[in-house]
Design a protein around this motif. Structure first.
Motif, short mmCIF file in Angstrom:
data_model
loop_
_atom_site.label_atom_id
_atom_site.label_comp_id
_atom_site.label_asym_id
_atom_site.label_seq_id
_atom_site.Cartn_x
_atom_site.Cartn_y
_atom_site.Cartn_z
N ILE A 20 -27.69 -1.97 -27.67
CA ILE A 20 -28.04 -3.00 -28.35
C ILE A 20 -27.04 -4.07 -28.75
O ILE A 20 -27.18 -5.26 -28.04
CB ILE A 20 -28.71 -2.65 -29.96
CG1 ILE A 20 -29.98 -1.96 -29.81
CG2 ILE A 20 -29.05 -3.91 -30.56
CD1 ILE A 20 -30.42 -1.28 -31.29
N GLN A 21 -25.92 -4.01 -29.03
CA GLN A 21 -24.94 -4.90 -28.99
C GLN A 21 -24.61 -5.38 -27.70
O GLN A 21 -24.22 -6.71 -27.46
CB GLN A 21 -23.78 -4.23 -29.80
CG GLN A 21 -22.41 -5.44 -29.80
CD GLN A 21 -23.10 -6.45 -30.53
OE1 GLN A 21 -23.80 -6.63 -31.47
NE2 GLN A 21 -22.49 -7.76 -29.97
N ALA A 22 -24.35 -4.55 -26.68
CA ALA A 22 -24.31 -5.16 -25.55
C ALA A 22 -25.25 -5.85 -24.85
O ALA A 22 -24.99 -6.82 -23.91
CB ALA A 22 -24.06 -3.77 -24.42
N THR A 23 -26.39 -5.77 -25.38
CA THR A 23 -27.49 -6.66 -25.09
C THR A 23 -27.63 -8.01 -25.81
O THR A 23 -27.68 -9.05 -25.03
CB THR A 23 -28.97 -5.79 -25.02
OG1 THR A 23 -28.66 -4.68 -24.35
CG2 THR A 23 -30.15 -6.64 -24.52
N ILE A 24 -27.39 -7.96 -27.16
CA ILE A 24 -27.51 -9.16 -27.80
C ILE A 24 -26.28 -9.81 -28.14
O ILE A 24 -26.36 -11.15 -28.50
CB ILE A 24 -28.39 -8.75 -29.19
CG1 ILE A 24 -27.38 -7.86 -30.15
CG2 ILE A 24 -29.79 -7.96 -28.81
CD1 ILE A 24 -28.05 -7.71 -31.47
N GLY A 25 -25.27 -9.37 -27.83
CA GLY A 25 -24.00 -9.88 -27.86
C GLY A 25 -23.78 -10.86 -28.98
O GLY A 25 -23.46 -10.53 -30.12
N ASP A 113 -37.23 -7.69 -29.81
CA ASP A 113 -35.82 -8.16 -30.08
C ASP A 113 -34.80 -7.70 -28.94
O ASP A 113 -34.11 -8.45 -28.64
CB ASP A 113 -35.51 -7.47 -31.31
CG ASP A 113 -34.07 -7.92 -32.00
OD1 ASP A 113 -33.15 -7.50 -31.36
OD2 ASP A 113 -33.93 -8.68 -32.88
N THR A 114 -34.98 -6.50 -28.53
CA THR A 114 -33.89 -5.70 -27.64
C THR A 114 -34.57 -5.08 -26.64
O THR A 114 -35.31 -4.29 -27.02
CB THR A 114 -32.74 -5.11 -28.23
OG1 THR A 114 -32.06 -5.96 -29.06
CG2 THR A 114 -31.71 -4.76 -27.40
N LEU A 115 -34.43 -5.31 -25.51
CA LEU A 115 -34.91 -4.27 -24.20
C LEU A 115 -33.62 -4.08 -23.37
O LEU A 115 -33.10 -4.95 -22.94
CB LEU A 115 -36.02 -4.91 -23.44
CG LEU A 115 -36.51 -4.26 -22.29
CD1 LEU A 115 -37.20 -2.85 -22.65
CD2 LEU A 115 -37.30 -5.05 -21.43
N ALA A 116 -33.16 -2.84 -23.28
CA ALA A 116 -32.03 -2.37 -22.57
C ALA A 116 -32.24 -1.11 -21.94
O ALA A 116 -32.79 -0.34 -22.30
CB ALA A 116 -30.83 -2.55 -23.56
N VAL A 117 -31.60 -1.04 -20.38
CA VAL A 117 -31.75 0.18 -19.86
C VAL A 117 -30.13 0.30 -19.48
O VAL A 117 -29.46 -0.79 -19.05
CB VAL A 117 -32.53 0.04 -18.59
CG1 VAL A 117 -32.33 1.15 -17.85
CG2 VAL A 117 -33.95 -0.11 -18.92
N ILE A 118 -29.83 1.69 -19.46
CA ILE A 118 -28.50 1.82 -19.06
C ILE A 118 -28.21 1.30 -17.60
O ILE A 118 -29.10 1.48 -16.95
CB ILE A 118 -27.86 3.05 -19.18
CG1 ILE A 118 -28.72 4.03 -18.57
CG2 ILE A 118 -27.84 3.38 -20.74
CD1 ILE A 118 -28.02 5.61 -18.62
N PRO A 119 -26.95 1.00 -17.16
CA PRO A 119 -26.85 0.31 -15.78
C PRO A 119 -27.25 1.39 -14.83
O PRO A 119 -27.95 1.26 -13.77
CB PRO A 119 -25.34 0.23 -15.56
CG PRO A 119 -25.10 -0.19 -17.05
CD PRO A 119 -25.80 0.69 -18.11
N ALA A 120 -26.84 2.79 -14.79
CA ALA A 120 -27.48 3.68 -13.95
C ALA A 120 -28.98 3.97 -13.52
O ALA A 120 -29.22 4.52 -12.57
CB ALA A 120 -26.65 5.20 -14.37
N GLN A 121 -29.79 3.42 -14.62
CA GLN A 121 -30.96 3.82 -14.55
C GLN A 121 -31.73 2.53 -14.31
O GLN A 121 -33.02 2.41 -13.96
CB GLN A 121 -31.58 4.38 -15.82
CG GLN A 121 -31.12 5.73 -15.97
CD GLN A 121 -31.64 6.52 -15.08
OE1 GLN A 121 -33.01 6.48 -14.53
NE2 GLN A 121 -30.88 7.88 -14.88
N ARG A 122 -31.24 1.37 -14.03
CA ARG A 122 -31.80 0.25 -13.74
C ARG A 122 -32.67 0.19 -12.39
O ARG A 122 -32.08 1.01 -11.49
CB ARG A 122 -30.88 -0.99 -13.93
CG ARG A 122 -30.52 -1.50 -15.55
CD ARG A 122 -29.36 -2.50 -15.59
NE ARG A 122 -29.08 -2.62 -17.00
CZ ARG A 122 -27.69 -3.01 -17.22
NH1 ARG A 122 -27.17 -3.47 -16.29
NH2 ARG A 122 -27.67 -3.18 -18.45
#
Length: 193
Positions: A20-25, A113-122
């Motif tokens: 979440i934090q990596a996405t919303i900064g 609010d937040t939509l995020a996928v780990i880099p290896a699964q994008r």
């Protein structure tokens, strides 16, 4: 690899909070009254298992690929946005900061609010699966649109455009400019133009 979407649990904090934090900064740093992403992530890890705030496990879906968490979606009715920041306002007050937050969600929408996928699964369809789950949540709550904010240059904007999201204005949050995107919904899902 099959994707499974499930409600988050309190034990997901160690996976969810840093993502979440990596996405919303900047927004996460402003909410938590911290200066670094690492410090904000620590606060979010403590808060994630608690109820009644915008980044709680209760508003989070986890996407699993191969039985492992690989992405997440945090979404809540925009009408609730001001109330969902009470915990963050109290936290800021304890740090000697003004108890001010900037609600992001708008009335009438399920705010993503937040939509995020780990880099290896994008690029594997997890983001699309999470958006479909959000549309289902919105319909179950009688809401007729999804809404989100996206910062200029965010590569996820392409995904949102492919899904039918359209610009509905510009907002400034935590000192940064974001485009407010909306996706109208009907009983069958997204309304395509």
């Amino acid at each position: 690899m099959p994707v499974q979407i499930r409600p988050a649990q309190t034990f997901d904090a160690a996976f969810a909070a840093p993502l979440i934090q990596a996405t919303i900064g900047a927004i996460g740093r402003a909410l938590t009254g911290t200066e670094t992403d690492e410090d904000a992530s620590h606060v979010l890890t403590e808060f994630f298992p608690l109820r009644g705030h915008r980044l709680s496990f209760t508003h989070t879906l986890i996407a699993e690929a191969g039985g492992q968490p690989a992405g997440l979606l945090v979404a809540y009715p925009g009408d609730l946005a001001p109330d969902l920041d009470a915990l963050f306002r109290d936290h800021r007050r304890t740090r000697g900061l003004p108890p001010v937050t900037e609600p992001e969600g708008q009335p009438g929408e399920l705010y993503l609010d937040t939509l995020a996928v780990i880099p290896a699964q994008r690029g594997q369809g997890l983001g699309t699966a999470l958006l479909e789950a959000a549309a289902q949540r919105a319909a179950a709550r009688g809401l007729d649109r999804l809404g989100l904010l996206v910062e200029e240059g965010n590569s996820a904007a392409r995904l949102y455009g492919r899904q039918g999201f359209r610009a509905a204005g510009v907002r400034v949050v935590a000192g940064r400019s974001y485009t407010h995107l909306v996706l109208p919904l009907d009983a069958n899902g997204p309304r395509r133009p």
